[in-house]
Scaffold this active site. Structure first.
Site, PDB file in Angstrom:
ATOM      1  N   PHE A 296       0.812  -1.231   0.000  1.00  0.00           N
ATOM      2  CA  PHE A 296       0.000   0.000   0.000  1.00  0.00           C
ATOM      3  C   PHE A 296       0.836   1.268   0.000  1.00  0.00           C
ATOM      4  O   PHE A 296       0.351   2.328  -0.386  1.00  0.00           O
ATOM      5  CB  PHE A 296      -0.946   0.007   1.226  1.00  0.00           C
ATOM      6  CG  PHE A 296      -0.275   0.425   2.507  1.00  0.00           C
ATOM      7  CD1 PHE A 296      -0.108   1.772   2.821  1.00  0.00           C
ATOM      8  CD2 PHE A 296       0.213  -0.518   3.410  1.00  0.00           C
ATOM      9  CE1 PHE A 296       0.525   2.170   3.991  1.00  0.00           C
ATOM     10  CE2 PHE A 296       0.857  -0.138   4.576  1.00  0.00           C
ATOM     11  CZ  PHE A 296       1.012   1.211   4.868  1.00  0.00           C
TER      12      PHE A 296
ATOM     13  N   LYS B  76      -1.181  -7.064  -9.288  1.00  0.00           N
ATOM     14  CA  LYS B  76      -2.174  -7.108  -8.204  1.00  0.00           C
ATOM     15  C   LYS B  76      -1.734  -6.075  -7.175  1.00  0.00           C
ATOM     16  O   LYS B  76      -0.897  -6.325  -6.311  1.00  0.00           O
ATOM     17  CB  LYS B  76      -2.221  -8.522  -7.593  1.00  0.00           C
ATOM     18  CG  LYS B  76      -3.518  -8.922  -6.983  1.00  0.00           C
ATOM     19  CD  LYS B  76      -3.850  -8.526  -5.596  1.00  0.00           C
ATOM     20  CE  LYS B  76      -2.955  -8.439  -4.457  1.00  0.00           C
ATOM     21  NZ  LYS B  76      -3.390  -7.361  -3.519  1.00  0.00           N
TER      22      LYS B  76
ATOM     23  N   GLU C 202      -4.911  -3.726  -2.041  1.00  0.00           N
ATOM     24  CA  GLU C 202      -6.353  -3.436  -2.014  1.00  0.00           C
ATOM     25  C   GLU C 202      -6.666  -2.172  -1.207  1.00  0.00           C
ATOM     26  O   GLU C 202      -7.782  -1.677  -1.216  1.00  0.00           O
ATOM     27  CB  GLU C 202      -7.146  -4.647  -1.496  1.00  0.00           C
ATOM     28  CG  GLU C 202      -6.797  -5.129  -0.091  1.00  0.00           C
ATOM     29  CD  GLU C 202      -5.629  -6.130  -0.051  1.00  0.00           C
ATOM     30  OE1 GLU C 202      -4.613  -5.883  -0.722  1.00  0.00           O
ATOM     31  OE2 GLU C 202      -5.753  -7.125   0.684  1.00  0.00           O
ATOM     32  N   ARG C 203      -5.644  -1.641  -0.487  1.00  0.00           N
ATOM     33  CA  ARG C 203      -5.871  -0.395   0.272  1.00  0.00           C
ATOM     34  C   ARG C 203      -5.687   0.835  -0.624  1.00  0.00           C
ATOM     35  O   ARG C 203      -6.269   1.877  -0.378  1.00  0.00           O
ATOM     36  CB  ARG C 203      -4.862  -0.268   1.409  1.00  0.00           C
ATOM     37  CG  ARG C 203      -4.647  -1.519   2.200  1.00  0.00           C
ATOM     38  CD  ARG C 203      -5.167  -1.373   3.623  1.00  0.00           C
ATOM     39  NE  ARG C 203      -5.126  -2.655   4.301  1.00  0.00           N
ATOM     40  CZ  ARG C 203      -6.154  -3.475   4.402  1.00  0.00           C
ATOM     41  NH1 ARG C 203      -7.336  -3.149   3.912  1.00  0.00           N
ATOM     42  NH2 ARG C 203      -6.046  -4.639   5.011  1.00  0.00           N
TER      43      ARG C 203
ATOM     44  N   SER D 150       5.260  -7.045   3.430  1.00  0.00           N
ATOM     45  CA  SER D 150       5.826  -7.363   4.740  1.00  0.00           C
ATOM     46  C   SER D 150       6.602  -8.683   4.676  1.00  0.00           C
ATOM     47  O   SER D 150       6.356  -9.518   3.799  1.00  0.00           O
ATOM     48  CB  SER D 150       4.709  -7.436   5.770  1.00  0.00           C
ATOM     49  OG  SER D 150       3.755  -8.388   5.342  1.00  0.00           O
TER      50      SER D 150
ATOM     51  N   CYS E 280       9.502   1.844   3.563  1.00  0.00           N
ATOM     52  CA  CYS E 280      10.428   0.726   3.806  1.00  0.00           C
ATOM     53  C   CYS E 280      11.821   1.250   4.100  1.00  0.00           C
ATOM     54  O   CYS E 280      12.634   0.563   4.677  1.00  0.00           O
ATOM     55  CB  CYS E 280      10.448  -0.198   2.615  1.00  0.00           C
ATOM     56  SG  CYS E 280      10.781   0.680   1.095  1.00  0.00           S
TER      57      CYS E 280
ATOM     58  N   GLU F  84       8.918  -4.285  13.254  1.00  0.00           N
ATOM     59  CA  GLU F  84       8.815  -3.141  12.328  1.00  0.00           C
ATOM     60  C   GLU F  84       7.525  -2.401  12.718  1.00  0.00           C
ATOM     61  O   GLU F  84       6.427  -2.949  12.568  1.00  0.00           O
ATOM     62  CB  GLU F  84       8.716  -3.633  10.884  1.00  0.00           C
ATOM     63  CG  GLU F  84       8.599  -2.489   9.895  1.00  0.00           C
ATOM     64  CD  GLU F  84       8.375  -2.936   8.454  1.00  0.00           C
ATOM     65  OE1 GLU F  84       7.675  -3.952   8.235  1.00  0.00           O
ATOM     66  OE2 GLU F  84       8.873  -2.260   7.551  1.00  0.00           O
TER      67      GLU F  84
HETATM   68  P1  NAD Z   1       1.456  -6.670   3.048  1.00  0.00           P
HETATM   69  O1  NAD Z   1       2.479  -7.748   3.134  1.00  0.00           O
HETATM   70  O2  NAD Z   1       0.331  -6.687   4.009  1.00  0.00           O
HETATM   71  O3  NAD Z   1       0.761  -6.666   1.582  1.00  0.00           O
HETATM   72  C1  NAD Z   1       1.517  -6.664   0.406  1.00  0.00           C
HETATM   73  C2  NAD Z   1       0.731  -7.368  -0.686  1.00  0.00           C
HETATM   74  O4  NAD Z   1       0.511  -8.719  -0.309  1.00  0.00           O
HETATM   75  C3  NAD Z   1      -0.629  -6.759  -0.965  1.00  0.00           C
HETATM   76  O5  NAD Z   1      -0.851  -6.723  -2.351  1.00  0.00           O
HETATM   77  C4  NAD Z   1      -1.582  -7.708  -0.251  1.00  0.00           C
HETATM   78  O6  NAD Z   1      -2.840  -7.790  -0.900  1.00  0.00           O
HETATM   79  C5  NAD Z   1      -0.867  -9.037  -0.318  1.00  0.00           C
HETATM   80  N1  NAD Z   1      -1.153  -9.902   0.836  1.00  0.00           N
HETATM   81  C6  NAD Z   1      -1.401  -9.489   2.105  1.00  0.00           C
HETATM   82  N2  NAD Z   1      -1.608 -10.555   2.897  1.00  0.00           N
HETATM   83  C7  NAD Z   1      -1.480 -11.650   2.123  1.00  0.00           C
HETATM   84  C8  NAD Z   1      -1.576 -13.059   2.380  1.00  0.00           C
HETATM   85  N3  NAD Z   1      -1.841 -13.533   3.596  1.00  0.00           N
HETATM   86  N4  NAD Z   1      -1.381 -13.908   1.354  1.00  0.00           N
HETATM   87  C9  NAD Z   1      -1.100 -13.437   0.124  1.00  0.00           C
HETATM   88  N5  NAD Z   1      -1.018 -12.122  -0.175  1.00  0.00           N
HETATM   89  C10 NAD Z   1      -1.190 -11.235   0.806  1.00  0.00           C
HETATM   90  O7  NAD Z   1       2.253  -5.282   3.103  1.00  0.00           O
HETATM   91  P2  NAD Z   1       1.662  -3.813   3.189  1.00  0.00           P
HETATM   92  O8  NAD Z   1       1.108  -3.600   4.550  1.00  0.00           O
HETATM   93  O9  NAD Z   1       0.809  -3.518   2.011  1.00  0.00           O
HETATM   94  O10 NAD Z   1       3.011  -2.958   3.018  1.00  0.00           O
HETATM   95  C11 NAD Z   1       3.857  -2.632   4.075  1.00  0.00           C
HETATM   96  C12 NAD Z   1       5.060  -3.553   4.149  1.00  0.00           C
HETATM   97  O11 NAD Z   1       5.777  -3.525   2.915  1.00  0.00           O
HETATM   98  C13 NAD Z   1       6.068  -3.121   5.198  1.00  0.00           C
HETATM   99  O12 NAD Z   1       6.523  -4.280   5.870  1.00  0.00           O
HETATM  100  C14 NAD Z   1       7.199  -2.487   4.394  1.00  0.00           C
HETATM  101  O13 NAD Z   1       8.463  -2.525   5.002  1.00  0.00           O
HETATM  102  C15 NAD Z   1       7.168  -3.342   3.180  1.00  0.00           C
HETATM  103  N6  NAD Z   1       7.806  -2.674   2.046  1.00  0.00           N
HETATM  104  C16 NAD Z   1       9.004  -3.158   1.612  1.00  0.00           C
HETATM  105  C17 NAD Z   1       9.644  -2.543   0.548  1.00  0.00           C
HETATM  106  C18 NAD Z   1      10.943  -3.088   0.027  1.00  0.00           C
HETATM  107  O14 NAD Z   1      11.336  -2.728  -1.085  1.00  0.00           O
HETATM  108  N7  NAD Z   1      11.627  -3.935   0.761  1.00  0.00           N
HETATM  109  C19 NAD Z   1       9.061  -1.443  -0.079  1.00  0.00           C
HETATM  110  C20 NAD Z   1       7.819  -0.974   0.382  1.00  0.00           C
HETATM  111  C21 NAD Z   1       7.199  -1.614   1.449  1.00  0.00           C
END
Ligand code: NAD
Length: 499
Positions: free
Chosen positions: A149, A173, A176-177, A226, A281, A384
């Site tokens: 998101f 994909k 969704e937020r 994450s 991140c 985090e």
């Molecule tokens: P998230 O892991 O909740 O979601 C990321 C994606 O995964 C979304 O598209 C979501 O729909 C999907 N998803 C969520 N739960 C899932 C599940 N159980 N099974 C399959 N798919 C699922 O992350 P977020 O809250 O959207 O983003 C924040 C996180 O992203 C933080 O931990 C941040 O550090 C990380 N981040 C990392 C980088 C990097 O380059 N390393 C960059 C930006 C953000």
């Protein structure tokens, strides 16, 4: 209420699964739209038509594909305000910050305008008697991008631009937020000349992700989110024989040496710790001053800067420093972690838990929070937080500070503030983190380098964007060719037109 769509085969398409999730305005706490969550059947249909569309796109010469990127870059520039507004409305970040989000994605599109150069193979003349060897970089086919998101433009662009410029079709994909920006980008790509079906934006949740991971047509998965989800996606994609690169969470430390310019270090910490409400991140969430005097001075310098921070909705003007966090659940989790920091003995220097803004009482705001005397056993250090919370961990020596960073499970970014080149150089060499800043708080590399973390911050090979992205989104074929001697020994050497 607005009902969002998918973008499939070059058009906005309503969801048919009957499942939706709410998209909030985090500043007001109101639901502003609902987004469809694709069923496996919707996804499979989108993948099937992407597979058909990829054949022609993959056969289009690289320079023509690059021209689509050129036009796309121009359209992104022309639509900067609209894209930034779509980001701020759903994410809550300020408009200048949202423009930065678009800009850092646009820079990757700019590199992809030179994709033909990146896609060139290698050649060895006369590897044996009359034998030449050459390698080709060919697209994988249909690939998938699954994005978080917090950067609704930048990360989808990091995924789609190199994948498409390399001749692949992509199923994107988005989170969704914050889905609207990806839908706008798909419209712009169509206008730029991308054939229908080559980029399919399919909204969804775990059900859609699992369908992608198990689908036999999808050749590669690029994920950002994450750490637990990154690890899960990497495992399932790899088990199914896919190429996968999955980037996860972070806990970025900044070491402040006693010889650092303390005003500059404090300015950097406030921007990198609280900007975008800490939902980056590459946010710095841990300050590690070396020596008690450095720590005391840093706290003294941080307090007035934190007190001056203006927290508010993106609509309140460009002097707002940061906005709300993404959901009420995120706000409650952050407040719970602040509670745990107090319970576990950290010194709460500034407390953002009771922050409230007149007229926006239902928004998901958290005030800037500063902890001192944090130790590695505390939850606020281990987790985090992904919120506007900065923790100071005091270190006795440079070696203690370095050891803290080295032992941390995450390895996305880190920084050191010092006036001593030798210390900075030693740090850059010895630290086990993917991106290092020297007197630079958020060292996101320029788009012709690459972006990626170490340790639990990344699973799989190769980084995002830059040369690594072209390697990730292509496979290498190597040809060994021998042409037997023939026509030149008794042939016709007069110049004539080809038959
Ligand atoms: P998230 O892991 O909740 O979601 C990321 C994606 O995964 C979304 O598209 C979501 O729909 C999907 N998803 C969520 N739960 C899932 C599940 N159980 N099974 C399959 N798919 C699922 O992350 P977020 O809250 O959207 O983003 C924040 C996180 O992203 C933080 O931990 C941040 O550090 C990380 N981040 C990392 C980088 C990097 O380059 N390393 C960059 C930006 C953000």
């Amino acid at each position: 209420m607005q009902e969002l769509t998918h973008f499939i085969d070059g058009a906005h398409v309503k969801g048919t699964s009957g499942r939706f999730t709410d998209v909030y305005n985090p500043a007001t706490g109101e639901v502003q739209a609902r987004v469809p969550l694709a069923s496996p059947e919707e996804l499979k249909a989108a993948i099937a038509s992407a597979e058909k569309a990829q054949v022609g796109w993959g056969a289009t010469n690289p320079q023509r594909r690059a021209r689509v990127m050129m036009k796309f870059g121009q359209l992104i520039n022309e639509n900067m305000e609209k894209l930034a507004e779509a980001i701020s409305r759903e994410h809550g970040k300020t408009l200048p910050d949202a423009k930065g989000d678009v800009q850092r994605g646009l820079e990757v599109v700019e590199v992809c305008m030179g994709a033909p150069h990146m896609l060139k193979g290698e050649f060895t003349d006369d590897g044996g008697p009359g034998i030449d060897l050459y390698s080709l970089r060919q697209p994988l086919g249909v690939v998938a991008g699954i994005t978080p998101f917090n950067f609704p433009a930048m990360i989808p662009l990091w995924k789609m631009a190199p994948a498409l410029a390399s001749g692949n079709a992509m199923i994107l994909k988005p989170s969704e937020r914050t889905p609207s920006c990806s839908l706008l980008l798909a419209e712009l790509l169509k206008e730029a000349g991308l054939p229908d079906g080559v980029l399919q934006v399919v909204n969804g949740d775990k059900e859609a992700v699992d369908t992608i991971l198990d689908d036999e047509t999808i050749q590669a998965v690029g994920f950002v989110g994450s750490t637990p989800i990154a690890q899960y996606i990497y495992g399932r994609a790899a088990t199914n024989g896919k190429r996968a690169q999955c980037f996860g969470g972070a806990k970025n430390h900044m070491i402040i040496m006693p010889d650092a310019d303390m005003d500059k270090a404090a300015d950097a910490l406030v921007g990198a710790g609280f900007g975008a409400a800490g939902e980056r991140c590459m946010a710095i969430s841990v300050a590690v001053p070396v020596g008690q005097k450095t720590a005391d001075t840093l706290i003294e310098k941080l307090i007035p800067r934190i007190e001056k921070l203006k927290v508010g909705p993106y609509t309140a003007g460009d002097d707002v420093d940061y906005g709300p966090v993404i959901t009420s659940a995120a706000r409650d989790r952050i407040k719970g972690l602040i509670d745990s920091g107090v319970d576990q003995g950290a010194t709460l220097v500034r407390d953002g838990r009771d922050f409230s803004l007149q007229g926006y009482e239902d928004g998901f705001f958290v005030g800037p929070t500063l902890f001192d005397n944090v130790t590695p056993e505390m939850d606020i250090y281990k987790e985090e937080i992904f919120g506007p919370v900065l923790s100071q961990v005091r270190a006795e020596t440079y070696e203690d500070a370095l050891d803290l960073v080295v032992k941390n499970q995450y390895g996305t970014g880190t920084a050191i503030y010092t006036a001593d080149g030798d210390t900075a150089r030693d740090f850059a060499h010895r630290v086990n983190v993917g991106m290092v800043g020297i007197n630079f708080p958020i060292p996101v590399p320029l788009s012709y380098f690459t972006f990626g973390g170490w340790k639990k911050s990344a699973f799989g090979d190769l980084n995002q964007y830059g040369p690594d992205a072209f390697r990730f989104y292509t496979k290498t074929k190597t040809v060994t060719a021998r042409w037997f001697s023939g026509i030149k020994d008794g042939g016709e050497f007069n110049f004539k037109a080809m038959d």
